[in-house]
Design a protein around this motif. Structure first.
Motif, PDB file in Angstrom:
ATOM      1  N   UNK A 180       0.913  -1.336   0.005  1.00 50.10           N
ATOM      2  CA  UNK A 180      -0.167   0.132  -0.178  1.00 50.10           C
ATOM      3  C   UNK A 180       0.466   0.931  -0.021  1.00 50.10           C
ATOM      4  N   UNK A 181       1.984   0.893   0.576  1.00 50.39           N
ATOM      5  CA  UNK A 181       3.055   2.460   0.764  1.00 50.39           C
ATOM      6  C   UNK A 181       3.376   2.868  -1.175  1.00 50.39           C
ATOM      7  N   UNK A 182       4.163   1.612  -1.960  1.00 46.05           N
ATOM      8  CA  UNK A 182       3.915   2.098  -2.853  1.00 46.05           C
ATOM      9  C   UNK A 182       3.341   2.259  -3.730  1.00 46.05           C
ATOM     10  N   UNK A 183       1.340   1.689  -3.497  1.00 46.65           N
ATOM     11  CA  UNK A 183       0.618   2.507  -4.453  1.00 46.65           C
ATOM     12  C   UNK A 183       0.227   3.963  -4.029  1.00 46.65           C
ATOM     13  N   UNK A 184       0.197   4.240  -2.930  1.00 48.12           N
ATOM     14  CA  UNK A 184       0.950   5.494  -2.219  1.00 48.12           C
ATOM     15  C   UNK A 184       1.597   6.838  -3.141  1.00 48.12           C
ATOM     16  N   UNK A 185       2.715   5.843  -2.867  1.00 52.05           N
ATOM     17  CA  UNK A 185       4.086   6.805  -3.442  1.00 52.05           C
ATOM     18  C   UNK A 185       3.419   7.200  -4.965  1.00 52.05           C
ATOM     19  N   UNK A 186       3.226   6.031  -5.954  1.00 55.05           N
ATOM     20  CA  UNK A 186       2.632   6.152  -6.647  1.00 55.05           C
ATOM     21  C   UNK A 186       2.031   6.945  -7.491  1.00 55.05           C
ATOM     22  N   UNK A 187       0.252   7.068  -6.277  1.00 54.83           N
ATOM     23  CA  UNK A 187      -0.199   8.015  -6.713  1.00 54.83           C
ATOM     24  C   UNK A 187      -0.396   9.760  -6.350  1.00 54.83           C
ATOM     25  N   UNK A 188       1.640   9.829  -5.533  1.00 53.20           N
ATOM     26  CA  UNK A 188       1.949  10.818  -5.271  1.00 53.20           C
ATOM     27  C   UNK A 188       2.874  11.300  -6.298  1.00 53.20           C
ATOM     28  N   UNK A 203       5.542  17.576 -14.422  1.00 55.20           N
ATOM     29  CA  UNK A 203       6.634  16.941 -15.048  1.00 55.20           C
ATOM     30  C   UNK A 203       8.281  17.390 -13.853  1.00 55.20           C
ATOM     31  N   UNK A 204       8.234  18.784 -14.491  1.00 54.50           N
ATOM     32  CA  UNK A 204       8.904  19.414 -13.457  1.00 54.50           C
ATOM     33  C   UNK A 204       9.894  18.536 -12.119  1.00 54.50           C
ATOM     34  N   UNK A 205       8.311  18.538 -11.483  1.00 57.54           N
ATOM     35  CA  UNK A 205       8.841  17.723 -10.194  1.00 57.54           C
ATOM     36  C   UNK A 205       9.121  16.035 -10.260  1.00 57.54           C
ATOM     37  N   UNK A 206       8.470  16.107 -11.306  1.00 57.61           N
ATOM     38  CA  UNK A 206       8.502  13.982 -11.475  1.00 57.61           C
ATOM     39  C   UNK A 206      10.153  13.982 -11.598  1.00 57.61           C
ATOM     40  N   UNK A 207      10.963  14.746 -12.812  1.00 54.42           N
ATOM     41  CA  UNK A 207      12.103  14.739 -13.045  1.00 54.42           C
ATOM     42  C   UNK A 207      12.912  15.179 -12.193  1.00 54.42           C
ATOM     43  N   UNK A 208      12.823  16.154 -11.190  1.00 56.56           N
ATOM     44  CA  UNK A 208      14.199  16.674  -9.756  1.00 56.56           C
ATOM     45  C   UNK A 208      14.079  15.547  -8.799  1.00 56.56           C
ATOM     46  N   UNK A 209      12.379  14.412  -9.225  1.00 53.20           N
ATOM     47  CA  UNK A 209      12.479  13.768  -7.588  1.00 53.20           C
ATOM     48  C   UNK A 209      13.366  12.371  -8.111  1.00 53.20           C
ATOM     49  N   UNK A 210      13.348  12.089  -9.652  1.00 53.53           N
ATOM     50  CA  UNK A 210      13.595  11.403 -10.091  1.00 53.53           C
ATOM     51  C   UNK A 210      15.712  11.379 -10.198  1.00 53.53           C
TER      52      UNK A 210
END
Length: 123
Positions: free
Chosen positions: A86-94, A100-107
């Motif tokens: 469930x934590x994995x699912x929550x992380x994916x939802x978040x 897009x810019x935030x996703x790139x920064x996180x990666x």
């Protein structure tokens, strides 16, 4: 891939315009546009009608089964003993709620953490 992204993928494959789709589902065109620009998903009460119009099952729309290219890869991970919690699912939802810019920064941050860990192992 989030639900709205799957919808646009199917619309593209069916060569259906957003306005034609909106009329068939009974929504305003601006609602459909918001899904695309704001990376939001349709409300739950519209899912069944969307599935009827797109000729997909709710399972396909919600999980990506038969739509997402990576669906089979994710299924293989589960078969290999990789359990999605469930934590994995929550992380994916978040993650999917980020811009897009935030996703790139996180990666990039995740890559940096891996590199730090590798350097620490060398010490």
């Amino acid at each position: 891939m989030i639900i709205s992204e799957r919808i646009f993928k199917i619309l593209n494959e069916k060569h259906m315009s957003q306005s034609a789709f909106a009329k068939k589902v009974g929504l305003f065109g601006s609602t459909i546009s918001d899904w695309k620009t704001k990376k939001t998903n349709p409300s739950a009460d519209k899912i069944m009608r969307i599935c009827e119009v797109l000729e997909v099952t709710p399972e396909q729309l919600l999980t990506g089964k038969g739509i997402d290219e990576d669906y089979d890869k994710a299924t293989e991970s589960v078969k290999e003993g990789f359990v999605i919690t469930n934590t994995d699912k929550r992380i994916l939802e978040d993650y999917h709620s980020l811009k897009d810019a935030q996703r790139k920064r996180l990666l990039k941050y995740m890559e940096a953490l891996k590199q730090i860990e590798e350097l620490e192992e060398l010490e």
